[in-house]
Write a protein that holds these residues in place. Structure first.
Motif, short mmCIF file in Angstrom:
data_model
loop_
_atom_site.label_atom_id
_atom_site.label_comp_id
_atom_site.label_asym_id
_atom_site.label_seq_id
_atom_site.Cartn_x
_atom_site.Cartn_y
_atom_site.Cartn_z
N SER A 105 24.91 38.32 40.42
CA SER A 105 26.16 37.88 41.03
C SER A 105 26.80 38.80 41.96
CB SER A 105 27.22 37.90 39.57
OG SER A 105 26.82 37.34 38.59
N PHE A 106 27.78 38.23 42.52
CA PHE A 106 28.67 38.81 43.60
C PHE A 106 29.76 38.81 43.09
CE2 PHE A 106 25.19 36.97 46.16
CZ PHE A 106 24.50 38.39 46.43
N ALA A 107 30.70 40.34 43.37
CA ALA A 107 32.13 40.08 42.94
C ALA A 107 32.79 40.82 43.99
CB ALA A 107 32.13 41.15 41.72
N PHE A 108 34.21 40.64 44.18
CA PHE A 108 35.02 41.04 45.09
C PHE A 108 36.54 40.76 44.87
CE2 PHE A 108 33.48 36.79 46.50
CZ PHE A 108 34.81 36.10 46.77
N SER A 109 37.45 41.52 45.45
CA SER A 109 38.87 41.12 45.01
C SER A 109 39.51 40.81 46.45
CB SER A 109 39.34 42.67 44.90
OG SER A 109 39.13 43.17 43.35
N VAL A 110 40.24 39.92 46.53
CA VAL A 110 40.98 39.37 47.50
C VAL A 110 42.39 38.80 47.00
CG1 VAL A 110 40.02 36.93 47.19
CG2 VAL A 110 40.74 37.49 49.65
N ASP A 111 43.63 39.41 48.02
CA ASP A 111 44.70 39.00 47.95
C ASP A 111 45.17 38.83 46.23
OD1 ASP A 111 47.09 37.99 48.87
OD2 ASP A 111 46.83 36.07 48.09
N GLY A 112 44.72 40.11 45.70
CA GLY A 112 44.98 40.20 44.66
C GLY A 112 44.41 39.45 43.23
N LEU A 113 43.36 38.92 43.72
CA LEU A 113 42.57 38.03 42.75
C LEU A 113 41.26 38.74 42.84
CD1 LEU A 113 43.03 34.33 43.89
CD2 LEU A 113 43.92 35.62 42.07
N ARG A 114 40.72 38.97 41.42
CA ARG A 114 39.39 39.50 41.05
C ARG A 114 38.28 38.23 41.07
NH1 ARG A 114 39.94 44.64 40.52
NH2 ARG A 114 38.41 45.04 39.21
N VAL A 115 37.43 38.24 41.90
CA VAL A 115 36.61 37.14 41.87
C VAL A 115 35.21 37.36 41.74
CG1 VAL A 115 35.79 35.13 43.29
CG2 VAL A 115 37.91 36.17 43.89
N LEU A 116 34.57 36.44 40.84
CA LEU A 116 32.93 36.55 40.35
C LEU A 116 32.21 35.17 40.85
CD1 LEU A 116 30.77 38.41 39.04
CD2 LEU A 116 31.30 37.16 36.90
N VAL A 117 31.25 35.45 41.60
CA VAL A 117 30.44 34.41 42.24
C VAL A 117 29.21 34.36 41.22
CG1 VAL A 117 29.36 33.08 44.06
CG2 VAL A 117 31.37 34.33 44.36
N ASP A 118 28.87 33.17 40.45
CA ASP A 118 27.82 32.80 39.51
C ASP A 118 27.79 33.80 38.38
OD1 ASP A 118 27.17 30.29 40.62
OD2 ASP A 118 25.69 31.22 42.04
N THR A 119 27.17 33.56 37.40
CA THR A 119 27.25 34.43 36.12
C THR A 119 25.86 34.55 35.54
OG1 THR A 119 27.82 32.76 34.46
CG2 THR A 119 29.65 33.72 35.66
N GLY A 120 24.81 34.56 36.18
CA GLY A 120 23.39 34.59 35.82
C GLY A 120 22.88 33.80 34.64
N ILE A 121 21.99 34.50 33.76
CA ILE A 121 21.28 33.98 32.69
C ILE A 121 21.87 34.04 31.53
CG2 ILE A 121 19.03 33.98 31.48
CD1 ILE A 121 17.80 35.12 34.08
N GLY A 122 22.72 35.19 31.12
CA GLY A 122 23.39 35.33 29.72
C GLY A 122 22.51 36.31 28.76
N ASN A 123 23.17 36.87 27.85
CA ASN A 123 22.52 37.37 26.82
C ASN A 123 22.31 36.71 25.51
OD1 ASN A 123 21.69 39.71 28.39
ND2 ASN A 123 23.08 41.22 27.13
N GLY A 124 21.40 36.75 24.97
CA GLY A 124 21.56 36.26 23.46
C GLY A 124 21.37 34.80 23.14
N LYS A 125 20.92 34.16 24.18
CA LYS A 125 20.75 32.66 24.30
C LYS A 125 19.45 31.96 23.99
CE LYS A 125 25.35 32.26 26.55
NZ LYS A 125 25.94 31.83 27.70
N ASN A 126 19.50 30.96 23.24
CA ASN A 126 18.09 30.25 23.05
C ASN A 126 17.59 29.43 24.48
OD1 ASN A 126 17.79 31.08 20.37
ND2 ASN A 126 19.14 29.57 19.62
N ARG A 127 16.54 29.85 24.96
CA ARG A 127 16.19 29.33 26.22
C ARG A 127 14.71 28.65 26.13
NH1 ARG A 127 20.63 28.56 26.40
NH2 ARG A 127 22.21 29.23 27.92
N ALA A 128 14.30 27.78 26.66
CA ALA A 128 12.87 27.09 26.58
C ALA A 128 12.04 28.17 27.26
CB ALA A 128 12.95 26.05 27.14
N ASN A 129 12.50 28.80 28.47
CA ASN A 129 11.50 29.94 29.24
C ASN A 129 11.82 31.01 28.33
OD1 ASN A 129 11.01 32.06 30.77
ND2 ASN A 129 12.11 31.16 32.58
N PRO A 130 10.44 31.58 27.92
CA PRO A 130 10.24 32.61 27.01
C PRO A 130 11.17 34.13 27.62
CG PRO A 130 8.33 31.62 27.06
CD PRO A 130 9.17 31.07 28.12
N ALA A 131 11.16 34.32 28.82
CA ALA A 131 11.51 35.59 29.44
C ALA A 131 13.01 35.37 29.57
CB ALA A 131 11.06 35.98 30.73
N TRP A 132 13.67 34.24 29.50
CA TRP A 132 15.20 34.00 29.63
C TRP A 132 15.63 33.94 28.06
CZ3 TRP A 132 16.30 30.12 33.55
CH2 TRP A 132 16.15 30.51 34.90
#
Length: 301
Positions: A71-98
């Protein structure tokens, strides 16, 4: 992107200065060597070998592409911003590596100064599995928003597409665990993005870059005289700079994706705009320069 596999280690943290902004890369996991051949099937080892500047950062000596999830994170004008949140932990996924991933993503996010409870705005470039996973985290037997104070923003065109799509079981499960809990908590905000883009915060513009998905967005940053562009999956890998016609196996409209990429690269070429690739491995950031009728990436480390 929307598959295949990831490994469990990550590269070191990085950040870039864009005017008054500091943009942090929040690493999740590098993606394994077979990913490139699956994702960009026309980027053969022979094609890659004809682009020597891809090695060693973006491809190995055998011509296999390197990719990563972050992801990418930055602060602007007092706002804390995150762009995209990746794959995530502990989730059932069809892809074995995810499937049931266990990364240190949240620790890295905190170490960069972006504790989940402090994030104000989450921008989702599109609603694919590897871009929405940390939208939520497990809390007992339920999935709760990871960023409880944030607005989660994506394009209305993106939401409308998936709302009307005939999704397979794996994608339905992803929406149930990573998208619907955010919507149900009242945190999902849909925006209309005209061709020229729409401002979501001072110096932060959402640009429609359709093709990979119908409502795909890239994120344009501007501070003082400096600028940057976070690609999302409009550009998956630097090999698409000399070969913008190379399309992904998961592009919903490959022709539109290629046209969007050509338009985007033409607007970036030979400017000072820092390009931050959402799946580019380290060094991740660079500037687009013209070369022999096409383009190359000049890394900014």
């Amino acid at each position: 992107m929307d598959s295949p596999s990831a490994t469990s280690s990550a590269t070191s943290a990085a950040r870039w200065t864009v005017g008054d902004l500091t943009v942090h890369r929040i690493d999740e996991v590098p993606l394994p060597p077979p990913t490139g051949a699956w994702l960009l099937p026309e980027a053969s080892p022979e094609t890659v070998s004809q682009v020597p500047w891809l090695r060693p950062d973006f491809a190995d000596d055998a011509g296999a592409l390197r990719l990563a999830s972050h992801s990418f994170a930055f602060s602007v004008d007092g706002l804390r911003v995150l762009v995209d949140t990746g794959i995530g932990n502990g989730k059932n996924r069809a892809n074995p590596a995810w499937n049931q991933l266990n990364s240190d993503y949240l620790t890295r996010l905190r170490d960069a100064g972006f504790a989940p409870e402090s994030v104000d705005l989450v921008i989702l470039t599109h609603l694919h599995t590897d871009h929405v996973g940390w939208n939520t985290r497990a809390d007992g037997g339920t999935w709760q928003p990871t960023f409880p104070r944030a607005r989660y923003v994506t394009a209305r065109a993106e939401w409308d597409h998936w709302a009307g799509a005939d999704m397979d079981a794996a994608r339905r499960e992803m929406f149930r665990d990573s998208v619907h809990p955010v919507r149900d908590a009242g945190l999902l905000h849909l925006v209309d993005a005209p061709a020229e883009g729409t401002d979501i915060a001072p110096g932060v513009r959402l640009l429609p870059t359709p093709g990979h998905t119908p409502g795909h967005l890239s994120v344009q940053l501007r501070s003082r005289t400096a600028g940057a562009l976070i690609t999302g999956d409009a550009i998956h890998h630097p090999v698409q700079l000399p070969h913008p016609g190379l399309t992904s196996c998961v592009d919903i409209d490959p022709g539109q994706a290629a046209a969007t990429r050509r338009r985007l690269l033409a607007s970036l070429a030979d400017t000072d705009t820092l390009v931050l690739g959402s799946h580019f491995p380290a060094p991740t950031g660079g500037r687009v320069t013209s070369q022999s009728g096409a383009y190359r990436l000049a890394p900014v480390r």
